[in-house]
Design an enzyme around this catalytic site. Structure first.
Site, short mmCIF file in Angstrom:
data_model
loop_
_atom_site.label_atom_id
_atom_site.label_comp_id
_atom_site.label_asym_id
_atom_site.label_seq_id
_atom_site.Cartn_x
_atom_site.Cartn_y
_atom_site.Cartn_z
N ASP A 13 25.11 39.11 44.81
CA ASP A 13 26.07 38.69 45.83
C ASP A 13 27.44 38.38 45.23
O ASP A 13 28.17 37.51 45.73
CB ASP A 13 25.55 37.48 46.62
N LYS A 16 29.84 43.06 44.79
CA LYS A 16 29.86 44.36 44.10
C LYS A 16 30.27 45.49 45.03
O LYS A 16 30.95 46.41 44.62
CB LYS A 16 28.46 44.71 43.58
N ASN A 38 16.29 45.24 49.31
CA ASN A 38 16.55 43.81 49.04
C ASN A 38 18.05 43.60 48.84
O ASN A 38 18.55 42.49 48.97
CB ASN A 38 15.76 43.32 47.81
N GLY A 40 22.07 44.23 49.80
CA GLY A 40 22.78 44.37 51.07
C GLY A 40 24.23 44.05 50.82
O GLY A 40 24.53 43.05 50.20
N HIS A 41 25.10 44.94 51.20
CA HIS A 41 26.50 44.55 51.12
C HIS A 41 27.28 45.04 52.31
O HIS A 41 26.90 45.98 52.99
CB HIS A 41 27.13 44.90 49.78
N GLN A 224 21.48 43.92 42.97
CA GLN A 224 21.14 42.63 42.35
C GLN A 224 22.04 42.41 41.12
O GLN A 224 23.17 42.84 41.15
CB GLN A 224 19.64 42.54 42.00
N GLY A 302 20.09 36.15 55.90
CA GLY A 302 20.80 35.04 56.53
C GLY A 302 20.64 33.72 55.79
O GLY A 302 21.14 32.69 56.22
P1 IMP Z 1 12.89 40.48 45.54
O1 IMP Z 1 13.89 41.37 44.88
O2 IMP Z 1 12.89 40.59 47.04
O3 IMP Z 1 11.53 40.61 44.94
O4 IMP Z 1 13.34 38.94 45.26
C1 IMP Z 1 13.31 38.39 43.93
C2 IMP Z 1 14.51 37.48 43.74
O5 IMP Z 1 15.71 38.23 43.72
C3 IMP Z 1 14.70 36.42 44.84
O6 IMP Z 1 15.20 35.23 44.25
C4 IMP Z 1 15.75 37.05 45.73
O7 IMP Z 1 16.47 36.07 46.46
C5 IMP Z 1 16.61 37.73 44.71
N1 IMP Z 1 17.36 38.89 45.24
C6 IMP Z 1 16.88 40.11 45.51
N2 IMP Z 1 17.85 40.91 45.97
C7 IMP Z 1 18.98 40.19 45.96
C8 IMP Z 1 20.35 40.49 46.29
O8 IMP Z 1 20.72 41.61 46.66
N3 IMP Z 1 21.22 39.46 46.15
C9 IMP Z 1 20.84 38.24 45.68
N4 IMP Z 1 19.60 37.92 45.36
C10 IMP Z 1 18.67 38.89 45.50
#
Ligand code: IMP
Length: 426
Positions: A13, A16, A38, A40-41, A224, A302
């Site tokens: 977040d 990027k 996972n 999102g931007h 990420q 959210g």
């Molecule tokens: P997962 O990727 O859904 O397995 O989540 C593992 C960890 O990565 C958790 O703490 C999520 O909140 C974090 N996470 C996954 N994708 C993002 C992202 O795009 N931005 C911020 N944190 C993320």
């Protein structure tokens, strides 16, 4: 022409998407190399907001070929919904290419993600519950199903049957849930998704190398970030792939010598979603300021993000493991109204100073940040278009960060718009 990587340097977040979008305009191909939906931007272009999860940022430029690389995990239902959404916003996704070697997220991955989290109770990771971890786990267990399997009904059904033999035992015997029905999944994935995705599925490794050999310019887009990296992040509070620049090689199918520029994106403060250590975390008014002014709520989930001061110990580590060639600082304007700006320059634990990230994570859990204080600038930066217009205090702040991290700053974001970026000559 060698490729460029864009990588997050904190816990995701960082903004990027905005810089990726900017750099993508100068590219001929943009490749996502890991993660799934996972990520999102949000991109704001001419007042229109675009939300992307799986489709690479370059999709908004007709001259760019957007590619989902082999290192990504793909939920085809989500991908198609995103393509439909982009279509209604006037964006053509016909050029999108998806690696046949990428792994599929299946409905049971999502169910297992939620069940694992519930099972962990107060030790939960705070995942996005999108099935990312279980899909990568199946890949490692060699029971994953790949995108190319959508092209052959017999193979898809055979692999699904094999995967469900194990998964249904876990669902019923460990978690006391109903078994998953293979026919229902096959109907949706083969009947609904496969026909629409087939024209997009290809050998993206060949595609990427043809582009490199033809002198094209390739951007490798990380999702990420460094501190969510499976190897380099704050394990186990990490995602299940390798966002670091090295992951771009495995996730796109290129070697390290094909990369000559690595842009590390760092927010002017830090946020984190989910659980895990966070040395500079704030629970005060400044933290609320970062969340409110920076709109720090998850694009997908959210969730309120946890806020904290900028941490240059983290950035030094990110510079090392990604071999960063430049930094891009986002959301500098969020600091506009602060009288005093703190920057963490080192940690203290058990009477010892740590200039580099402590190797042992239990130390990281109990460090106290050592801060330097800088003066705020008290000026609205959102309308600044040139570096020369920056107030002296903002210049001092940026020079301080460069000096602490040892990496030059190439770009600075001062607002959400596509053009609210200052580019520094490097
Ligand atoms: P997962 O990727 O859904 O397995 O989540 C593992 C960890 O990565 C958790 O703490 C999520 O909140 C974090 N996470 C996954 N994708 C993002 C992202 O795009 N931005 C911020 N944190 C993320």
């Amino acid at each position: 022409m060698p490729a460029t990587v864009v990588v997050g340097t904190q816990w995701g977040d960082e903004g990027k998407g905005k810089f990726t979008d900017l750099v993508a305009s100068e590219m001929s191909m943009v490749v996502r190399y890991q993660g799934g939906h996972n990520a999102g931007h949000t991109l704001v272009v001419d007042g229109q907001t675009f939300s992307l999860q799986l489709v690479p940022s370059g999709v908004l430029y007709p001259h760019v070929t957007p590619v989902i690389g082999n290192g990504v995990v793909v939920d085809p239902r989500v991908l198609l919904a995103e393509m439909d959404m982009l279509g209604t916003q006037g964006v053509d996704t016909a050029k999108l290419r998806v690696s046949g070697n990428a792994h599929l997220i299946l409905p049971y991955h999502q169910e297992l993600d939620a069940l694992h989290e519930r099972h962990l109770g107060k030790n939960r990771l705070g995942t996005t519950k999108r099935g990312i971890g279980p899909a990568y786990a199946d890949r490692a267990m060699r029971v994953g199903i790949r995108v190319q399997d959508l092209l052959d009904e017999k193979i898809f059904r055979k692999k699904l049957g094999a995967a469900l033999e194990h998964t249904n035992k876990v669902l019923t015997r460990v978690f006391n849930r109903l078994p998953v029905n293979a026919d229902e999944i096959a109907e949706e994935y083969l009947g609904t998704c496969a026909p629409r995705l087939t024209p997009h599925i290809t050998d993206t490794i060949g595609l990427v190398h043809d582009e490199l050999e033809a002198g094209g310019r390739i951007l490798l887009e990380g999702a990420q970030a460094t501190f969510l990296d499976l190897d380099h992040g704050t394990y186990p509070f990490v995602t299940s792939s390798n966002p670091v620049a090295g992951g771009a090689c495995t996730g796109a199918g290129i070697g390290p010598r094909d990369i000559d520029r690595v842009i590390g994106i760092a927010k002017a403060y830090v946020t984190r979603v989910g659980s895990g250590p966070f040395p500079t975390e704030l629970f005060d008014e400044v933290g609320n300021h970062f969340v409110d002014v920076g709109h720090e709520y998850g694009t997908n989930t959210g969730r309120r993000r946890r806020p904290g001061w900028l941490d240059t110990v983290m950035l030094r580590y990110a510079a090392r493991v990604n071999s960063l060639s430049e930094l891009a600082i986002t959301k500098l304007d969020v600091l506009d109204q602060l009288d005093v700006i703190r920057v963490c320059v080192a940690y203290e634990a058990d009477g010892q100073r740590h200039d580099q990230l402590p190797y042992h994570q239990s130390v990281l859990h109990r460090v106290t940040p050592i801060y330097e204080e800088l003066s705020g600038w008290g000026v609205d930066l959102s309308a600044v278009t040139k570096r020369s217009q920056l107030p002296a205090e903002a210049e001092t702040y940026l020079a301080f960060v460069e000096d602490q991290v040892g990496v030059p700053i190439g770009m600075v974001g001062v607002g959400p718009g596509r053009h609210q970026v200052l580019r520094f000559a490097s």
